[in-house]
Design a protein around this motif. Structure first.
Motif, PDB file in Angstrom:
ATOM      1  N   ASP A 160       4.488  -4.373   2.597  1.00  0.00           N
ATOM      2  CA  ASP A 160       5.648  -3.572   2.224  1.00  0.00           C
ATOM      3  C   ASP A 160       6.894  -4.194   2.845  1.00  0.00           C
ATOM      4  OD1 ASP A 160       5.821  -2.780   4.904  1.00  0.00           O
ATOM      5  OD2 ASP A 160       4.753  -0.904   4.573  1.00  0.00           O
ATOM      6  N   ALA A 166       0.158  -2.586   2.341  1.00  0.00           N
ATOM      7  CA  ALA A 166       0.028  -1.404   1.493  1.00  0.00           C
ATOM      8  C   ALA A 166      -1.276  -1.526   0.719  1.00  0.00           C
ATOM      9  CB  ALA A 166       1.205  -1.310   0.523  1.00  0.00           C
ATOM     10  N   ILE A 218       1.679   2.640   3.495  1.00  0.00           N
ATOM     11  CA  ILE A 218       1.876   3.131   2.130  1.00  0.00           C
ATOM     12  C   ILE A 218       0.566   3.013   1.370  1.00  0.00           C
ATOM     13  CG2 ILE A 218       3.075   2.707  -0.051  1.00  0.00           C
ATOM     14  CD1 ILE A 218       5.367   1.503   1.683  1.00  0.00           C
ATOM     15  N   CYS A 256       2.202   8.526   0.458  1.00  0.00           N
ATOM     16  CA  CYS A 256       1.106   8.315  -0.481  1.00  0.00           C
ATOM     17  C   CYS A 256       1.572   8.717  -1.871  1.00  0.00           C
ATOM     18  CB  CYS A 256      -0.110   9.144  -0.070  1.00  0.00           C
ATOM     19  SG  CYS A 256      -1.490   9.016  -1.241  1.00  0.00           S
ATOM     20  N   LEU A 301      10.384   0.679  -1.219  1.00  0.00           N
ATOM     21  CA  LEU A 301       9.422   0.497  -0.133  1.00  0.00           C
ATOM     22  C   LEU A 301       8.647  -0.814  -0.203  1.00  0.00           C
ATOM     23  CD1 LEU A 301       7.929   4.113  -0.292  1.00  0.00           C
ATOM     24  CD2 LEU A 301       9.421   3.233   1.519  1.00  0.00           C
TER      25      LEU A 301
END
Length: 316
Positions: A160, A166, A218, A256, A301
Motif C-alpha cells: 500500500d 495489502a 488493508i 477492510c 490507499l
C-alpha cells in the motif's frame, strides 16, 4: 527479519494512581520527530523508540503502564515468549500497542487479552507449526501445498502507500469448505496465520526503516457468489476460528473493503456482526458490484500497481 533473540529486558515504573500527567503536550514527541531516525542497536529499544515517535504522550503513558502490568504478571517468562523461535511478545512496544488499542486503553483488560493470546500460541505451538509450514511451502511438493497453490483464494495485492502488504481474500472464486476437507482446518489456520505473521514482519522492517509505527493492514474481501453452496462452506471455518484471529492478532486491520456483496448479504452479515469486535466494524467499508463504487477509495490507499485488473472491473 530483524533479530530479537537476545534483547535486554525493558522495564518501566508504574504511573501513580493519582497522578502521572498523561495530558501533557506532545512537545517531546515533536522534538523526537525533528531528529533524524537512527536505529538503536537493541532491537526492543529500537521498537520502543519508533513507537515513542508515533503516539501521543497520553497513549505512551498507557503503553508503559501496560508494560508494567504484563511484567508484574510474569508474562516475560511465558512459554510463548521464551520458547524456541519465539519472540518476546510481552516486551515488544508495537505488539503491546495493538493489544492496548484493542481494549480501548484499559491496561488490565489488554494484559488479560495478551495472556490469552500467549496461552493459545503456546498450546497450539504456532511458532513451530509456522516454521515447518514455511519450509514445506518453499519446497512446494507436498499434496496440501500443491492444493493451496492451485486453489488458494488469499493473495497479496502488493504494497500500500505506506509500504505495507495489502491482501485480497477472494471468496468469489473460492471453496474454503472444500479446501478444509482436502487439507484440514488446522492447516488452513496455519496458512492464514503465517500470512498474517509475514505482514507483521514486513511492518517491523518498515518501522525500522522509517522510525514510525504502523502495524495494521488493508484487506479486500470479494464476496461475489459468496452465498453459493461453495461460498457458504466458509462459515464453519470462520465460526470456529474467527475468535482466534481476533484474540491473537488484534488491531491488525486498518481498513477492510467488502466488495460485490450479494443481494441477500444482510442475512450473512448478521452472523459475522455477532462475532466481530466493535472496533473492527468501524473499519469495514461495504461496496456493491460496480468498480466505480470503490476505486477512488482504493487509489487513496494503494498505488496503481497494487490494484489488479479484476479490481478495476465490475466482473469478478
Amino acid at each position: 527479519m530483524p533479530s530479537v533473540m537476545a534483547p535486554k529486558i525493558l522495564s518501566f515504573a508504574r504511573v501513580p494512581e493519582n497522578g502521572g500527567d498523561t495530558d501533557v503536550p506532545d512537545a517531546a514527541q515533536s522534538e523526537l520527530l525533528q531528529c533524524p531516525w537512527v536505529v538503536p542497536e537493541d532491537p526492543l529499544e529500537a521498537e520502543w523508540e519508533a513507537v515513542r515517535r508515533t503516539i501521543d504522550a497520553r497513549e505512551l503513558a498507557q503503553l508503559e503502564e501496560l508494560r508494567c502490568v504484563v511484567q508484574e504478571r510474569g508474562l516475560d517468562k511465558h512459554k510463548a515468549c521464551i520458547g524456541e523461535g519465539a519472540a518476546p511478545h510481552s516486551q515488544k512496544a508495537a505488539t503491546l500497542l495493538r493489544f492496548l488499542r484493542a481494549r480501548s486503553g484499559d491496561c488490565e483488560a489488554a494484559a488479560w487479552l495478551l495472556e490469552e493470546a500467549l496461552d493459545w500460541r503456546a498450546d497450539f505451538d504456532i511458532d513451530r507449526k509456522i516454521r515447518e509450514w514455511r519450509s514445506e511451502w518453499a519446497e512446494g511438493i507436498s499434496p496440501r501445498v500443491r492444493v493451496l497453490q492451485k486453489y488458494t483464494f488469499m493473495a497479496p495485492l502488493g504494497l500500500d502507500l505506506e509500504g505495507l502488504p495489502a491482501v485480497a481474500i477472494r471468496h468469489s472464486v473460492s471453496d474454503l469448505g472444500g479446501l478444509c476437507r482436502e487439507i484440514g482446518m488446522e492447516t488452513m489456520l496455519v496458512y492464514m496465520a503465517a500470512m498474517i505473521e509475514d505482514q507483521f514482519e514486513r511492518a517491523h522492517e518498515r518501522m525500522m526503516e522509517r522510525g514510525h509505527c504502523l502495524t495494521n493492514f488493508i484487506e479486500v474481501w470479494d464476496l461475489y457468489h459468496a452465498l453459493s453452496p461453495a461460498g457458504l462452506g466458509a462459515v464453519p471455518f470462520y465460526k470456529k476460528y474467527a475468535s482466534v484471529f481476533d484474540k491473537v492478532y488484534p488491531e491488525r486491520l486498518r481498513v477492510c473493503f467488502i466488495i460485490r456483496v450479494p443481494w441477500a448479504w444482510n442475512t450473512v452479515w448478521r452472523f459475522f456482526e455477532a462475532i466481530m469486535p466493535a472496533a473492527t466494524k468501524k473499519k469495514i467499508r461495504i461496496k456493491g458490484c460496480r468498480a466505480d463504487s470503490w476505486l477512488e477509495e482504493f487509489r487513496a490507499l494503494l498505488p496503481d500497481e497494487s490494484i489488479p485488473d479484476w479490481l478495476r472491473s465490475d466482473s469478478a
